[in-house]
Structures are given as structure tokens and as C-alpha cells.
Design a protein around this motif. Sequence first.
Motif: not given
Length: 232
Positions: A117-136
Motif C-alpha cells: 500500500p505504501i510503495l504501489s503508488h510511487q512514481s520513482c524508486e524508493k528503498v525502505f528498511l524494516l527492522l524486526v525483533d527476534t519473533r520477526l
Amino acid sequence: MPKPLINDLPEEDRPREKLTKWGPQALSNAELIAIFLRVGVTGKSAIEVAQELLDTHGSLRSLGRANVKEIAKQHGVGPAKAAQISAAFELGLRSAKEEMNKASVASPKEIYTLMSPILSHQSCEKVFLLLVDTRLKHERTIELSHGSVTESICHPRDVLHHALLHQSYGFILIHNHPSGDASPSEADKRMTQAIREAAELMQLRFIDHLIIGSPNNHRDAYYSFREHGFFN
């Protein structure tokens, strides 16, 4: 015979009344947009103007990428209504971001569901980083770079800096391909390899790199480096 305007329609067929009675899911895309337009132009209802707006941009996804000036060019829209439509898309985007807190990102499908939902409407490339805990479970989302129509820039140090700073168990890299084709480029492969090698040195878990595109009959909605054996 002239086409009926919204006020000429039976009350149960008018967008606002339908939404109140049946909920927003009962309305077409054009009817939802017509609620923001409120009125049409001479000879055309707000629903028809909304449908022309969708036809001009090709899809709801493409309309969501358009800026206010582009939307305002449509006959019967103008700057004020264009601003309202743009604001509606932004509210949807922010709502999607709120849903991220502690969401599971244990599988590529879950990552795609969370981020599309966040990236599907973007007109240029964006890079996101997701940080996760031990339970993913999702802990934090960081936008690393905002690139061109065809290229984004991300350096391993940018990724590792945030993962170390927030003392995360692991991380996931996500970026979009505005073309809709999620297949990785050679640059995507080189970037993933460089980040994987750096993460191994720092003893951080690089869980996956997901490229988000748009699905059709000939291509998948996303590409997971893990699913394709890159991390095995």
C-alpha cells in the motif's frame, strides 16, 4: 437524451447515500472519487468526471501517483478538488503505515502485504528498511533513499547504521519498481550481495530483500531474494 446528473438519480443510487447505507466497499472507484468532487460540469455528473479522471490516468494506482497539478488538469476537477483527492490518497498511505506496528514479516507474502500500500503508488524508486525483533515482528520502518524513475541508491553502511543504532535482531530491505516488473536488475543483485557480505561481518541477520512491482497475467507482484535461494 441527456445523461442524468447525480441529483437526478434515485436516492439509493447516489454515492453518499450508498456509502451511508452500505459502506464504502459498496461503491465503485469512480463513485468514491465523485464524493470528493461533489458536483460535475455541464452535461456530466461527478461520477462521469471521476471516471474520466480514472481513464486519463489509466488506473487508481496511477492516479494515486499523480500530484495535485496533474490531477487538476482534468476538466471539471481544478486545484481545490485535486487537493482533496490527493489528501485522500495520503490519508490511506498514513493509515497503512500505522498498521505496521508489530505486524508479522516472517514471510515474503506478509512483507508484500505490509508494504505494497505504501510503495504501489510511487512514481520513482524508493528503498525502505524494516527492522524486526527476534519473533520477526516489525519494529521500525526507515526510508533509506528516494531515487529516479528507474534507479535507487542504497549503500551498505546506510543499512547497517540503522540496524546497529536501534540494536535490531535483523532487517529486511524493500524497494519498488515503478515499471511494475519486479524482476531484479543487475544493480539490485550487486547491492543485495554487498549488503549481505557487510551484514555477515557485523553479525546482523539480513532476512530478505523484496522488490515490489504490480501484478498482471504475465508477472508476479513481488520478487523475494530469499524465495529465489539468494540467502540459502
